[in-house]
Design a protein around this motif. Structure first.
Motif, PDB file in Angstrom:
ATOM      1  N   GLY A  51       2.285  -2.778  -0.317  1.00 24.78           N
ATOM      2  CA  GLY A  51       2.922  -1.499  -0.597  1.00 24.78           C
ATOM      3  C   GLY A  51       3.003  -0.578   0.612  1.00 24.78           C
ATOM      4  O   GLY A  51       3.567   0.507   0.535  1.00 24.78           O
TER       5      GLY A  51
ATOM      6  N   ARG B 104       3.432   2.081  -3.664  1.00 21.44           N
ATOM      7  CA  ARG B 104       4.205   2.102  -2.419  1.00 21.44           C
ATOM      8  C   ARG B 104       3.750   3.299  -1.599  1.00 21.44           C
ATOM      9  O   ARG B 104       3.618   4.406  -2.119  1.00 21.44           O
ATOM     10  CB  ARG B 104       5.713   2.248  -2.680  1.00 21.44           C
ATOM     11  CG  ARG B 104       6.349   1.064  -3.366  1.00 21.44           C
ATOM     12  CD  ARG B 104       6.450  -0.138  -2.427  1.00 21.44           C
ATOM     13  NE  ARG B 104       6.949  -1.310  -3.098  1.00 21.44           N
ATOM     14  CZ  ARG B 104       6.198  -2.264  -3.642  1.00 21.44           C
ATOM     15  NH1 ARG B 104       4.894  -2.174  -3.614  1.00 21.44           N
ATOM     16  NH2 ARG B 104       6.738  -3.309  -4.210  1.00 21.44           N
TER      17      ARG B 104
ATOM     18  N   THR C 156       3.980   0.734   4.514  1.00 22.21           N
ATOM     19  CA  THR C 156       5.134   0.684   5.405  1.00 22.21           C
ATOM     20  C   THR C 156       4.887  -0.398   6.451  1.00 22.21           C
ATOM     21  O   THR C 156       3.736  -0.760   6.726  1.00 22.21           O
ATOM     22  CB  THR C 156       5.349   2.033   6.120  1.00 22.21           C
ATOM     23  OG1 THR C 156       4.189   2.319   6.915  1.00 22.21           O
ATOM     24  CG2 THR C 156       5.612   3.158   5.132  1.00 22.21           C
TER      25      THR C 156
END
Length: 141
Positions: free
Chosen positions: A61, A23, A63
């Protein structure tokens, strides 16, 4: 059996989980996220992930802001491209990361954008279309 000797099954599982659970951090630039992801891949030479899975894992992952940036640079839906094209695009974007750094907050508020007149919006859309066309030319020569 070099890999088996130095990469126990539990270590491979741990490293593979780090890759699959990737992430992007909230204030992390696209460049830093990509570099960190490549390090995760390199740390686990026997991850057995196909290139398309690697790209998909990285992209998913990110944004939303960076997904949108990549989609814009791709001239549409990034994940509809071949894995080689996706990798090439990300590499090029991160090689020129100062031009693509969207991690800083914009000073304009969303209310000032929504209060724009329709003519300004049309003009901005035309500018964005032109920029997008130029980006596609630049990256896929």
């Amino acid at each position: 059996m070099f890999l088996g000797k130095y990469f126990s099954p539990s270590m491979v599982t741990k490293l593979r989980n780090e890759i699959t659970n990737f992430r992007q951090r909230p204030e992390e630039s696209l460049f830093k996220a990509w570099e960190r992801y490549k390090i995760l891949i390199d740390r686990c030479p026997n991850h057995n992930m196909l290139p398309v899975t690697q790209i998909d894992t990285f992209y998913n992952g990110l944004t939303l802001r960076h997904c949108d940036t990549i989609n814009a640079a791709a001239g549409g839906t990034f994940m509809k491209r071949r894995p080689e094209e996706c990798y090439y695009l990300i590499e090029n974007m991160t090689a020129h990361h100062n031009d693509w750094d969207t991690s800083t907050q914009r000073s304009e508020s969303s209310s000032s954008i929504t209060s724009s007149s329709d003519l300004e919006i049309v003009a901005l859309k035309a500018e964005m279309a032109e920029i997008n066309k130029n980006l596609i030319k630049m990256f896929f020569r």
